[in-house]
Design a protein around this motif. Structure first.
Motif, PDB file in Angstrom:
ATOM      1  N   LEU A   1       0.755  -0.983  -0.222  1.00  0.00           N
ATOM      2  CA  LEU A   1      -0.385   0.141   0.192  1.00  0.00           C
ATOM      3  C   LEU A   1       0.963   1.129   0.178  1.00  0.00           C
ATOM      4  O   LEU A   1       1.793   1.125   1.002  1.00  0.00           O
ATOM      5  CB  LEU A   1      -1.376   0.120   1.037  1.00  0.00           C
ATOM      6  N   SER A   2       0.123   1.815  -0.566  1.00  0.00           N
ATOM      7  CA  SER A   2       0.937   3.708  -0.859  1.00  0.00           C
ATOM      8  C   SER A   2      -0.257   4.385  -0.684  1.00  0.00           C
ATOM      9  O   SER A   2      -1.132   3.920  -0.825  1.00  0.00           O
ATOM     10  CB  SER A   2       1.684   3.805  -2.146  1.00  0.00           C
TER      11      SER A   2
ATOM     12  N   ALA B   1       3.222  16.113  -2.213  1.00  0.00           N
ATOM     13  CA  ALA B   1       4.038  15.455  -3.903  1.00  0.00           C
ATOM     14  C   ALA B   1       4.433  14.878  -3.382  1.00  0.00           C
ATOM     15  O   ALA B   1       5.591  13.897  -4.144  1.00  0.00           O
ATOM     16  CB  ALA B   1       4.936  16.400  -3.857  1.00  0.00           C
ATOM     17  N   SER B   2       4.856  13.945  -2.544  1.00  0.00           N
ATOM     18  CA  SER B   2       5.517  12.319  -1.777  1.00  0.00           C
ATOM     19  C   SER B   2       4.265  11.530  -2.427  1.00  0.00           C
ATOM     20  O   SER B   2       3.660  11.377  -1.594  1.00  0.00           O
ATOM     21  CB  SER B   2       6.030  12.999  -0.539  1.00  0.00           C
ATOM     22  N   LEU B   3       5.071  10.032  -2.078  1.00  0.00           N
ATOM     23  CA  LEU B   3       4.287   9.182  -1.683  1.00  0.00           C
ATOM     24  C   LEU B   3       4.574   8.107  -0.892  1.00  0.00           C
ATOM     25  O   LEU B   3       5.706   8.021  -1.593  1.00  0.00           O
ATOM     26  CB  LEU B   3       4.185   8.137  -3.609  1.00  0.00           C
TER      27      LEU B   3
ATOM     28  N   GLU C   1       1.692  15.025   7.064  1.00  0.00           N
ATOM     29  CA  GLU C   1       1.395  16.497   6.820  1.00  0.00           C
ATOM     30  C   GLU C   1       2.310  17.316   5.517  1.00  0.00           C
ATOM     31  O   GLU C   1       3.229  17.300   5.953  1.00  0.00           O
ATOM     32  CB  GLU C   1       1.826  17.625   8.261  1.00  0.00           C
ATOM     33  N   ASP C   2       1.279  16.998   4.567  1.00  0.00           N
ATOM     34  CA  ASP C   2       1.679  17.744   3.461  1.00  0.00           C
ATOM     35  C   ASP C   2       3.394  16.790   2.994  1.00  0.00           C
ATOM     36  O   ASP C   2       3.519  15.824   3.134  1.00  0.00           O
ATOM     37  CB  ASP C   2       2.167  19.390   2.934  1.00  0.00           C
ATOM     38  N   ASP C   3       4.667  17.582   3.009  1.00  0.00           N
ATOM     39  CA  ASP C   3       5.931  17.125   2.901  1.00  0.00           C
ATOM     40  C   ASP C   3       6.351  16.463   3.734  1.00  0.00           C
ATOM     41  O   ASP C   3       7.733  16.772   4.226  1.00  0.00           O
ATOM     42  CB  ASP C   3       6.569  17.631   1.386  1.00  0.00           C
TER      43      ASP C   3
ATOM     44  N   ALA D   1      11.545  16.136   7.304  1.00  0.00           N
ATOM     45  CA  ALA D   1      11.327  16.632   5.997  1.00  0.00           C
ATOM     46  C   ALA D   1      11.011  14.855   5.447  1.00  0.00           C
ATOM     47  O   ALA D   1      11.948  14.473   5.491  1.00  0.00           O
ATOM     48  CB  ALA D   1      11.683  17.266   5.846  1.00  0.00           C
ATOM     49  N   LEU D   2      10.433  14.871   4.023  1.00  0.00           N
ATOM     50  CA  LEU D   2      10.163  13.441   3.561  1.00  0.00           C
ATOM     51  C   LEU D   2      10.886  13.945   2.223  1.00  0.00           C
ATOM     52  O   LEU D   2      11.517  13.409   1.600  1.00  0.00           O
ATOM     53  CB  LEU D   2       8.836  13.784   3.224  1.00  0.00           C
ATOM     54  N   SER D   3      11.229  15.179   1.880  1.00  0.00           N
ATOM     55  CA  SER D   3      12.635  15.089   1.176  1.00  0.00           C
ATOM     56  C   SER D   3      13.777  16.187   1.184  1.00  0.00           C
ATOM     57  O   SER D   3      13.490  17.085   2.387  1.00  0.00           O
ATOM     58  CB  SER D   3      11.958  16.396  -0.211  1.00  0.00           C
TER      59      SER D   3
END
Length: 303
Positions: free
Chosen positions: A30-31, A36-38, A70-72, A87-89
């Protein structure tokens, strides 16, 4: 007809899950799209200072760590702790550090999530540890003893992309627990990704393929036909059970282990007498499509 009643994504291995109404199907399970992130199931994991994975088997308080998106940002919440934002990035000022970590017998490439996350988690668990994220440049394969010729990628799961259980199987176990004077337990003790209603108890043991009837067949490729986009999951291995079902997922405390009841009737000779509950799945078709609570399924039995 069998129906999906629960979908749960576990961003961090052995931590609390996120209950979803719908999710995207990826090769690794599952994703969830957030900003903007998966985000993928078991994309993060805690490791000790030698790089070996941690789980509720030895650290049951991990159940109390609740990830949210929450968002990114990956947000971590836990009792008596301030919220932690990750942070996801990675940024140019804080690039991710790569390292090798171990999950079971596999050495896996990962990124370290930084000192702040390490300090937060170490304080809460009372042991030195770090948070790592799966490095998508690498690939970890599920056991081909069970997937056959199909090479199936997975992240930090115990071994396979998806775990399926059924409400009837839990009801059967709970009836036996009550007959022994014990309390019933919820499904979250078994940490499934997909829960089905409408099956007989342990009918999932005999599953071959599982076709989603009401899936939203909108994949990332517009050129594919609806038939190509339909979701089909394949049952490959019964799920053997350890001590985690003894952990109350709301308190992070270990109690009576339901596996002692399961062992009276759920020993599987195909797994050297391992105690099983649920089925591990791989994705045969439908990567990029959406799966929903309420989707009906066609369970093809494999006798």
């Amino acid at each position: 007809m069998p129906t999906i009643t629960e979908l749960t994504l576990y961003p961090i291995k052995s931590c609390a899950g996120i209950n979803l109404r719908s999710a995207k199907i990826s090769e690794s399970g599952l994703s969830l799209q957030t900003g903007a992130s998966l985000i993928h199931d078991r994309e993060w994991m805690m490791v000790d200072l030698a790089g070996l994975f941690l789980s509720q088997r030895s650290h049951p308080r991990m159940a109390l760590i609740r990830p949210t998106m929450e968002d990114d940002q990956l947000m971590l919440l836990a009792p008596d702790m301030p919220a932690l934002s990750i942070a996801l990035s990675p940024t140019e000022s804080a690039p991710a550090t790569s390292l090798q970590v171990q999950v079971w017998d596999d050495q896996v490439a990962a990124f370290d999530c930084g000192d702040q996350a390490a300090a937060w988690l170490s304080q809460f668990l009372g042991t030195a540890c770090r948070l790592v994220r799966f490095n998508p440049a690498g690939r970890r394969l599920a056991s081909q003893k069970w997937t056959g010729d199909q090479e199936v990628g997975t992240l930090f799961s115990d071994g396979f992309p998806l775990l399926l259980t059924s409400t009837a199987s839990l009801d059967d176990l709970n009836q036996k627990l009550v007959s022994q004077g014990r309390e019933v337990i919820p499904m979250d003790r078994f940490r499934p990704n997909i829960v089905l209603s409408g099956l007989d108890a342990f009918e999932e043991d005999y599953a071959g393929f599982i076709d989603l009837i009401n899936a939203d067949n909108s994949s990332d490729s517009e050129s594919e036909s609806d038939s190509d986009n339909a979701i089909q999951l394949k049952a490959v291995k019964p799920c053997t059970r350890c001590t985690i079902p003894a952990v109350d997922q709301l308190t992070g405390e270990s109690g009576p282990d339901p596996v002692d009841i399961l062992q009276t009737y759920r020993a599987n000779p195909l797994l050297d007498g391992g105690i099983t509950f649920g089925m591990n799945l791989i994705v045969s078709k439908g990567v990029g499509s959406q799966i929903h609570v309420g989707d009906q399924v066609d369970l093809q039995l494999a006798f």
